[in-house]
Design an enzyme around this catalytic site. Structure first.
Site, PDB file in Angstrom:
ATOM      1  N   ASP A  69      33.124  53.425 -44.224  1.00 19.29           N
ATOM      2  CA  ASP A  69      34.007  52.860 -43.199  1.00 19.29           C
ATOM      3  C   ASP A  69      35.311  52.361 -43.807  1.00 19.29           C
ATOM      4  O   ASP A  69      36.215  51.930 -43.092  1.00 19.29           O
ATOM      5  CB  ASP A  69      33.303  51.763 -42.396  1.00 19.29           C
ATOM      6  CG  ASP A  69      32.777  50.614 -43.239  1.00 19.29           C
ATOM      7  OD1 ASP A  69      32.989  50.623 -44.469  1.00 19.29           O
ATOM      8  OD2 ASP A  69      32.142  49.702 -42.665  1.00 19.29           O
ATOM      9  N   SER A  70      35.435  52.489 -45.137  1.00 23.50           N
ATOM     10  CA  SER A  70      36.717  52.263 -45.800  1.00 23.50           C
ATOM     11  C   SER A  70      37.780  53.205 -45.262  1.00 23.50           C
ATOM     12  O   SER A  70      38.981  52.970 -45.461  1.00 23.50           O
ATOM     13  CB  SER A  70      36.577  52.453 -47.310  1.00 23.50           C
ATOM     14  OG  SER A  70      35.934  53.683 -47.610  1.00 23.50           O
ATOM     15  N   ASP A 112      28.310  55.628 -43.519  1.00 27.28           N
ATOM     16  CA  ASP A 112      28.295  54.191 -43.249  1.00 27.28           C
ATOM     17  C   ASP A 112      28.012  53.903 -41.778  1.00 27.28           C
ATOM     18  O   ASP A 112      28.631  54.510 -40.885  1.00 27.28           O
ATOM     19  CB  ASP A 112      29.665  53.584 -43.581  1.00 27.28           C
ATOM     20  CG  ASP A 112      29.656  52.765 -44.852  1.00 27.28           C
ATOM     21  OD1 ASP A 112      28.583  52.327 -45.285  1.00 27.28           O
ATOM     22  OD2 ASP A 112      30.750  52.545 -45.412  1.00 27.28           O
ATOM     23  N   LYS A 141      24.110  54.056 -44.647  1.00 31.66           N
ATOM     24  CA  LYS A 141      24.310  52.827 -45.412  1.00 31.66           C
ATOM     25  C   LYS A 141      24.614  51.683 -44.473  1.00 31.66           C
ATOM     26  O   LYS A 141      25.359  51.856 -43.503  1.00 31.66           O
ATOM     27  CB  LYS A 141      25.457  52.982 -46.421  1.00 31.66           C
ATOM     28  CG  LYS A 141      25.645  51.741 -47.320  1.00 31.66           C
ATOM     29  CD  LYS A 141      26.653  51.991 -48.430  1.00 31.66           C
ATOM     30  CE  LYS A 141      28.080  51.891 -47.949  1.00 31.66           C
ATOM     31  NZ  LYS A 141      28.433  50.507 -47.515  1.00 31.66           N
ATOM     32  N   GLU A 143      25.211  47.141 -44.484  1.00 30.84           N
ATOM     33  CA  GLU A 143      25.595  46.013 -45.329  1.00 30.84           C
ATOM     34  C   GLU A 143      24.736  44.787 -45.058  1.00 30.84           C
ATOM     35  O   GLU A 143      24.279  44.554 -43.937  1.00 30.84           O
ATOM     36  CB  GLU A 143      27.065  45.651 -45.073  1.00 30.84           C
ATOM     37  CG  GLU A 143      28.053  46.717 -45.517  1.00 30.84           C
ATOM     38  CD  GLU A 143      29.502  46.277 -45.322  1.00 30.84           C
ATOM     39  OE1 GLU A 143      30.395  47.104 -45.561  1.00 30.84           O
ATOM     40  OE2 GLU A 143      29.748  45.104 -44.944  1.00 30.84           O
ATOM     41  N   GLU A 210      28.668  45.433 -54.867  1.00 26.69           N
ATOM     42  CA  GLU A 210      30.132  45.404 -54.895  1.00 26.69           C
ATOM     43  C   GLU A 210      30.642  44.041 -55.337  1.00 26.69           C
ATOM     44  O   GLU A 210      30.259  43.013 -54.776  1.00 26.69           O
ATOM     45  CB  GLU A 210      30.706  45.756 -53.518  1.00 26.69           C
ATOM     46  CG  GLU A 210      32.230  45.798 -53.503  1.00 26.69           C
ATOM     47  CD  GLU A 210      32.801  46.401 -52.236  1.00 26.69           C
ATOM     48  OE1 GLU A 210      34.041  46.464 -52.122  1.00 26.69           O
ATOM     49  OE2 GLU A 210      32.022  46.825 -51.360  1.00 26.69           O
TER      50      GLU A 210
END
Length: 294
Positions: A69-70, A112, A141, A143, A210
């Protein structure tokens, strides 16, 4: 080849060939990734958001491609990842999957789950994960720790491989107070360790760490025997590394993060830069804890 055949096979913009030569690499599967981890071979991951860069990364030997999602920041120009929608993620995953099919189609593709697409319930997470898998992902993925372990277990039990993500979690950057190193205190390190073990026990096969102190990341990597850690700003002792594509090519729109190395320096092209990244991760020369870690 005749002129007519050449015309038929030509592409108008030259971004991707119509076909690709047979790959020298077998397709990457989850069991193969875990086998590599078990024998101590470093895993390589890069982000990609379109067909062309995905095909080049695959040809360069990158094992895992993350449609992160970057993309909200590097492709859409947003100030954070929180404006990225599930529909947008599916669009980019479909594009990357097409690029891989046009090339060697060997890389493991991770998508993501964007902000708000899995927070409501396990059932919402399943619907969102199914959309990413149908778009072409091999793994999703998400978070965070704590409450996410139950979601991870729910997805894994239904045949959806999961990559977890601890440390700096961009979707909660406002709660964290900015883009800061996480796990620096004894209390926060203990919490991260507990959450990492919970995620492993729930079935997460990969765990992105991260902006985590190198010593803590190394400790977690040793402790997590069946969940491979993937570092980004977490030192050299994780099981693998990931970088944002635009960062490692030196073309990001902001300040270059401390943990990034510009692999385009001295490289004749993008593929060669990616190959240099793969080689540096494999031989342990990147990252350098004296330069790229905390």
């Amino acid at each position: 080849m005749s002129a007519s055949a050449e015309s038929t096979n030509a592409t108008p913009y030259g971004t991707l060939p119509p076909t690709a030569a047979a790959s020298a690499r077998k397709p990457i599967s989850l069991p193969r990734l875990l086998e590599m981890h078990a024998r101590g071979e470093k895993l390589t991951m890069l982000t990609a958001y379109d067909a062309t860069f995905a095909a080049v990364a695959d040809a360069a030997g990158v094992e895992c491609i993350l449609v992160g999602d970057s993309l909200g920041m590097v492709c859409q120009g947003l100030s954070s990842t929180m404006g990225v929608t599930l529909q947008t993620m599916c669009y980019h995953i479909e594009s990357v999957a097409r690029g891989l099919r046009r090339a060697q189609a060997t890389a493991w593709l991770i998508g993501d789950l964007p902000y708000g697409s899995y927070h409501e319930s396990r059932e919402q997470a399943l619907r969102s994960a199914a959309a990413l898998m149908q778009a072409g992902s091999h793994m999703v993925k998400l978070e965070g720790g704590g409450w996410t372990a139950d979601t991870v277990r729910f997805l894994v039990e239904r045949g959806i491989p999961v990559c977890a993500h601890l440390g700096l979690t961009p979707q909660t950057v406002h709660a964290l107070g900015g883009y800061r190193v996480q796990g620096k205190t004894q209390e926060s390190a203990a919490l991260m360790k507990r959450q990492a073990h919970e995620l492993q026990d729930a079935g997460a096969a990969l765990l992105v760490l991260e902006m985590v102190p190198a010593a803590l990341a190394a400790e977690l990597t040793r402790e997590l025997t069946h969940c491979a850690t993937i570092g980004i700003g977490a030192g050299k002792d994780t099981a693998g590394q990931v970088l944002v594509l635009h960062d490692m090519l030196g073309i990001n729109l902001g300040k270059m993060p401390k943990f990034v190395r510009n692999f385009m320096t001295g490289a004749p092209g993008v593929k060669e830069a990616m190959q240099a990244y793969v080689a540096a991760v494999k031989n342990g020369s990147f990252p350098d804890n004296t330069q790229h870690a905390w």
